[in-house]
Scaffold this motif. Sequence first.
Motif, PDB file in Angstrom:
ATOM      1  N   VAL A 460       0.860  -1.189   0.000  1.00 36.12           N
ATOM      2  CA  VAL A 460       0.000   0.000   0.000  1.00 36.12           C
ATOM      3  C   VAL A 460       0.892   1.233   0.000  1.00 36.12           C
ATOM      4  CG1 VAL A 460      -1.863  -1.206   1.192  1.00 36.12           C
ATOM      5  CG2 VAL A 460      -0.152   0.035   2.516  1.00 36.12           C
ATOM      6  N   ASP A 461       0.270   2.358  -0.245  1.00 32.42           N
ATOM      7  CA  ASP A 461       1.027   3.610  -0.266  1.00 32.42           C
ATOM      8  C   ASP A 461       1.574   3.910   1.119  1.00 32.42           C
ATOM      9  OD1 ASP A 461       0.400   3.873  -2.914  1.00 32.42           O
ATOM     10  OD2 ASP A 461      -1.380   5.108  -2.537  1.00 32.42           O
ATOM     11  N   ALA A 462       2.816   4.360   1.141  1.00 28.33           N
ATOM     12  CA  ALA A 462       3.472   4.640   2.415  1.00 28.33           C
ATOM     13  C   ALA A 462       2.800   5.788   3.152  1.00 28.33           C
ATOM     14  CB  ALA A 462       4.949   4.958   2.169  1.00 28.33           C
ATOM     15  N   GLU A 463       2.153   6.691   2.405  1.00 26.88           N
ATOM     16  CA  GLU A 463       1.524   7.847   3.044  1.00 26.88           C
ATOM     17  C   GLU A 463       0.317   7.442   3.894  1.00 26.88           C
ATOM     18  OE1 GLU A 463       3.992   9.130  -0.244  1.00 26.88           O
ATOM     19  OE2 GLU A 463       2.398   7.625  -0.050  1.00 26.88           O
ATOM     20  N   ARG A 464      -0.207   6.256   3.690  1.00 29.23           N
ATOM     21  CA  ARG A 464      -1.377   5.812   4.445  1.00 29.23           C
ATOM     22  C   ARG A 464      -0.988   5.198   5.785  1.00 29.23           C
ATOM     23  NH1 ARG A 464      -4.406   2.035   0.250  1.00 29.23           N
ATOM     24  NH2 ARG A 464      -5.603   1.592   2.150  1.00 29.23           N
ATOM     25  N   SER A 465       0.281   5.091   6.062  1.00 30.12           N
ATOM     26  CA  SER A 465       0.731   4.458   7.302  1.00 30.12           C
ATOM     27  C   SER A 465       0.489   5.372   8.500  1.00 30.12           C
ATOM     28  CB  SER A 465       2.218   4.109   7.192  1.00 30.12           C
ATOM     29  OG  SER A 465       2.686   3.604   8.413  1.00 30.12           O
ATOM     30  N   ILE A 466       0.035   4.780   9.593  1.00 29.00           N
ATOM     31  CA  ILE A 466      -0.209   5.509  10.836  1.00 29.00           C
ATOM     32  C   ILE A 466       0.857   5.177  11.864  1.00 29.00           C
ATOM     33  CG2 ILE A 466      -1.938   6.019  12.600  1.00 29.00           C
ATOM     34  CD1 ILE A 466      -4.011   4.761  10.730  1.00 29.00           C
ATOM     35  N   VAL A 467       1.337   3.941  11.812  1.00 32.94           N
ATOM     36  CA  VAL A 467       2.211   3.464  12.871  1.00 32.94           C
ATOM     37  C   VAL A 467       3.563   4.162  12.865  1.00 32.94           C
ATOM     38  CG1 VAL A 467       3.212   1.570  11.523  1.00 32.94           C
ATOM     39  CG2 VAL A 467       3.004   1.363  14.000  1.00 32.94           C
ATOM     40  N   THR A 468       4.020   4.626  11.705  1.00 29.41           N
ATOM     41  CA  THR A 468       5.345   5.262  11.649  1.00 29.41           C
ATOM     42  C   THR A 468       5.376   6.553  12.466  1.00 29.41           C
ATOM     43  OG1 THR A 468       4.665   6.281   9.567  1.00 29.41           O
ATOM     44  CG2 THR A 468       5.966   4.250   9.437  1.00 29.41           C
ATOM     45  N   ILE A 504      12.538   3.627   1.078  1.00 28.33           N
ATOM     46  CA  ILE A 504      11.939   3.149   2.331  1.00 28.33           C
ATOM     47  C   ILE A 504      12.961   2.367   3.140  1.00 28.33           C
ATOM     48  CG2 ILE A 504      10.166   1.660   3.319  1.00 28.33           C
ATOM     49  CD1 ILE A 504       8.387   2.353   0.948  1.00 28.33           C
ATOM     50  N   ILE A 505      13.682   1.457   2.480  1.00 26.59           N
ATOM     51  CA  ILE A 505      14.642   0.612   3.184  1.00 26.59           C
ATOM     52  C   ILE A 505      15.830   1.427   3.682  1.00 26.59           C
ATOM     53  CG2 ILE A 505      16.230  -1.332   2.887  1.00 26.59           C
ATOM     54  CD1 ILE A 505      13.305  -2.083   3.136  1.00 26.59           C
ATOM     55  N   GLU A 506      16.182   2.479   2.976  1.00 26.19           N
ATOM     56  CA  GLU A 506      17.290   3.323   3.420  1.00 26.19           C
ATOM     57  C   GLU A 506      16.861   4.362   4.448  1.00 26.19           C
ATOM     58  OE1 GLU A 506      18.941   5.001  -0.071  1.00 26.19           O
ATOM     59  OE2 GLU A 506      19.944   3.151  -0.718  1.00 26.19           O
ATOM     60  N   GLY A 507      15.556   4.407   4.789  1.00 27.47           N
ATOM     61  CA  GLY A 507      15.076   5.331   5.807  1.00 27.47           C
ATOM     62  C   GLY A 507      14.964   6.760   5.345  1.00 27.47           C
ATOM     63  N   LYS A 508      14.833   6.970   4.029  1.00 27.20           N
ATOM     64  CA  LYS A 508      14.759   8.325   3.503  1.00 27.20           C
ATOM     65  C   LYS A 508      13.337   8.777   3.213  1.00 27.20           C
ATOM     66  CE  LYS A 508      19.331   7.943   1.341  1.00 27.20           C
ATOM     67  NZ  LYS A 508      20.081   8.009   0.057  1.00 27.20           N
ATOM     68  N   LEU A 509      12.379   7.858   3.206  1.00 23.61           N
ATOM     69  CA  LEU A 509      11.013   8.229   2.851  1.00 23.61           C
ATOM     70  C   LEU A 509      10.205   8.635   4.086  1.00 23.61           C
ATOM     71  CD1 LEU A 509       9.086   8.433   0.446  1.00 23.61           C
ATOM     72  CD2 LEU A 509       8.343   6.102   0.950  1.00 23.61           C
ATOM     73  N   PHE A 510      10.390   7.923   5.206  1.00 25.44           N
ATOM     74  CA  PHE A 510       9.655   8.227   6.425  1.00 25.44           C
ATOM     75  C   PHE A 510      10.493   9.135   7.317  1.00 25.44           C
ATOM     76  CE2 PHE A 510       7.928   4.019   5.273  1.00 25.44           C
ATOM     77  CZ  PHE A 510       6.602   4.392   5.106  1.00 25.44           C
ATOM     78  N   PRO A 511       9.832   9.952   8.130  1.00 30.26           N
ATOM     79  CA  PRO A 511      10.595  10.790   9.075  1.00 30.26           C
ATOM     80  C   PRO A 511      11.191   9.993  10.223  1.00 30.26           C
ATOM     81  CG  PRO A 511       8.238  11.077   9.405  1.00 30.26           C
ATOM     82  CD  PRO A 511       8.383  10.236   8.161  1.00 30.26           C
ATOM     83  N   MET A 512      10.717   8.740  10.431  1.00 29.75           N
ATOM     84  CA  MET A 512      11.210   7.945  11.555  1.00 29.75           C
ATOM     85  C   MET A 512      12.615   7.400  11.253  1.00 29.75           C
ATOM     86  SD  MET A 512       9.260   4.294  11.150  1.00 29.75           S
ATOM     87  CE  MET A 512      10.510   3.542  12.170  1.00 29.75           C
ATOM     88  N   LYS A 513      13.362   7.167  12.325  1.00 29.53           N
ATOM     89  CA  LYS A 513      14.695   6.600  12.227  1.00 29.53           C
ATOM     90  C   LYS A 513      14.686   5.213  12.849  1.00 29.53           C
ATOM     91  CE  LYS A 513      16.904  11.150  12.561  1.00 29.53           C
ATOM     92  NZ  LYS A 513      17.864  11.971  13.327  1.00 29.53           N
ATOM     93  N   ALA A 514      15.631   4.374  12.428  1.00 31.11           N
ATOM     94  CA  ALA A 514      15.646   2.998  12.910  1.00 31.11           C
ATOM     95  C   ALA A 514      17.069   2.484  12.943  1.00 31.11           C
ATOM     96  CB  ALA A 514      14.767   2.107  12.037  1.00 31.11           C
TER      97      ALA A 514
END
Length: 979
Positions: A460-468, A504-514
């Motif tokens: 699904v589209d990453a923008e629809r995620s709530i958990v991040t 997404i895998i490189e952590g550049k799309l979401f503001p969260m860090k991991a």
Amino acid sequence: MWRLRRAAVACEVCQSLVKHSSGIKGSLPLQKLHLVSRSIYHSHHPTLKLQRPQLRTSFQQFSSLTNLPLRKLKFSPIKYGYQPRRNFWPARLATRLLKLRYLILGSAVGGGYTAKKTFDQWKDMIPDLSEYKWIVPDIVWEIDEYIDFGHKLVSEVIGASDLLLLLGSPEETAFRATDRGSESDKHFRKGLLGELILLQQQIQEHEEEARRAAGQYSTSYAQQKRKVSDKEKIDQLQEELLHTQLKYQRILERLEKENKELRKLVLQKDDKGIHHRKLKKSLIDMYSEVLDVLSDYDASYNTQDHLPRVVVVGDQSAGKTSVLEMIAQARIFPRGSGEMMTRSPVKVTLSEGPHHVALFKDSSREFDLTKEEDLAALRHEIELRMRKNVKEGCTVSPETISLNVKGPGLQRMVLVDLPGVINTVTSGMAPDTKETIFSISKAYMQNPNAIILCIQDGSVDAERSIVTDLVSQMDPHGRRTIFVLTKVDLAEKNVASPSRIQQIIEGKLFPMKALGYFAVVTGKGNSSESIEAIREYEEEFFQNSKLLKTSMLKAHQVTTRNLSLAVSDCFWKMVRESVEQQADSFKATRFNLETEWKNNYPRLRELDRNELFEKAKNEILDEVISLSQVTPKHWEEILQQSLWERVSTHVIENIYLPAAQTMNSGTFNTTVDIKLKQWTDKQLPNKAVEVAWETLQEEFSRFMTEPKGKEHDDIFDKLKEAVKEESIKRHKWNDFAEDSLRVIQHNALEDRSISDKQQWDAAIYFMEEALQARLKDTENAIENMVGPDWKKRWLYWKNRTQEQCVHNETKNELEKMLKCNEEHPAYLASDEITTVRKNLESRGVEVDPSLIKDTWHQVYRRHFLKTALNHCNLCRRGFYYYQRHFVDSELECNDVVLFWRIQRMLAITANTLRQQLTNTEVRRLEKNVKEVLEDFAEDGEKKIKLLTGKRVQLAEDLKKVREIQEKLDAFIEALHQEK
């Protein structure tokens, strides 16, 4: 003679060679010398033996091919005698044999060089497994130490080229005679050494040709490589890298499988008790027990649970449960299509074991995860527990279900599967479902040592995620978060730009860090797929995926296997860093609790709720046993008294008074018999059973509530009262008791025979008591009706009401009527009522006929009771007439006989009820009490409700903290031992 001289010369040459060689330390027999010397003259040497020489340990041997000194050999001078000139056919034979030997040796040298080169190329292709050495059993590495013998052998064979050191250079021959010798001897030495020098030169030529061929091959290969385009070169390198990684993965899987089988065998042996020793708890099981105790602990002193666990969070239907099942290697969770299946947190403890099984914390049943029937039963049980935890009107519950999964090869860790985060509350859900899920997730993620496994749906589209966003709030720096992208196979098909997956895998799309980013595939969406099928599909997908071929994903970032290894490593790292700090905080809490207890309850033991319940249980059982020790006399007295109080009104009002209105004794006895028969058939047995049951309750309550002096503890009062009420509620009298009691009572009432004067006097006494009690009640009723008399009005300043004045005037008028006719019947005639009313109206008192009747009832009752008491006094001397059946006597005492029959019936009924109580009902009540106590013992909420107070809570907290500290200390000790 010349043959003997020639043999001596050859032997001296060989002996001189051996003497000056540094390859052998010590002396050697002739049998250890050069093959040439032995082949030339072995049959003529006087010291040569044909048998095999004995092994000597006084010298140390070294390889003659690798450890030879680079120096000139010196030989002792040789003196020659007369030798005739003949053809040297033995020397020619020796040279041919020597040439054949070193041809074979040269072939071995060339083959060994080629084998070494091939072995080095193959060895360079194998990846470095040093980082994963812990996966492979120790025995594999022990074997690996001996695998390098090929390299040593090749070195031995290659070292054969150093044979020239034995001979020296062509310009400086080693056999340089210092004395004069014959020309034939010089030719012999030159032919032997020449063959050896020629052989060495041929070996060197072959090595140079091999080097030139290798150089030409590398040159031609470089020229071909230059013709290949850069793109093809990159593709080829990536293909080789991918093949190498897959090859490494297969090797790793094979080693893991072998390791799993070995561990399984070892665990099975231990499980069967082959070693006859008690197995210790595994490290992860000890840690899981600590977490279970912490979950039940009420943190009254702000000692929060900061122990690590892996918290699995994600959007609904993002694949959380599937990832957890892949890690546990079994389909253990209920599954649904788009609906919410995880309705409460599920704590899963993974540990190693000989069999793949699962069991709940509060149950001893093991589910075999290799059988589909047990898997279905396990999923059904989890679903039932979730629905049981969810209260009415709610959709999710914060109560945790604890599950242990054991199996060979499982990574040891503790995971908590949380309900999926939702964006909208749908129909059928509670209005606060979204907020409840958020609060549950935050409660677990706010633990600073919890590892957050953030699951994101890749389809699904990453923008629809709530958990991040939720994870970013709880762990903004990403120091304990592992991001997992699921359904990558669907994402690769649906996403137009594959670089989006890379972002997404490189952590550049979401503001969260991991800490790390992983991509996994959890099957094709079919709920019937097995774990093995899903794993094969996942490996096949990544093997053919462009994401790996184009280096968008790295090999260590894919597959649930790598994810499981990474999560386990992070989990144990976090445990080692935080567990001792948590133990120190509970030590401080324990000290505070112990100090508070000593200050508030210095003379009391530290009994927690369960221990207090056991103490109260023993007291209650002792009181029930005391109930069975009540004397029969006491039972019969209280039963007879209680039964008469219950039936006295009926006997006086419905039996005695109606019968006493008759004109003769025959009619009296007939009326009494009829009414007694009706009473016995319908009411009396039931009344007797009720009286017995109430008496048993009263005695039981008396024992339960009776203060025990200084030993009495009021903290048990609520519990005892609840046990008493529940036991009485469950108790039911024997149904056959009324039938047997009816027969006994009927026979007792049929008996009219009074045997002696003592029984007669007892009946009269019983009758007088009953009539006096009724007379007293009647006078009290009249006093309430007419008001206080003149004495009370003067002494206590009381006045009559208007109604009481009317009743008083009516009473006075009726008493005048009775004085005129003392044998008046019990009922007033209508003309008498009219007369009384007119007399009162003449005095200005208006009365109603119903008021006259009510007043008459009480006035006549008092008159009748007084008359009956006077008759009772006359009957004290009537026993003689009774024995003669009142013949020729005007005195009739049938009412005394009636009361005798009632009294005897009461005594027999009390005795029968006492037997039922002591033989049956007390034991049944004791059994009910035990059942109630057992039910209360299993009901934790009931115990909390009945055993409350600061003292109980303080003892409970102290016990929990001590238990937690002891388990933490044991776990830390085991953790240090494992290090």
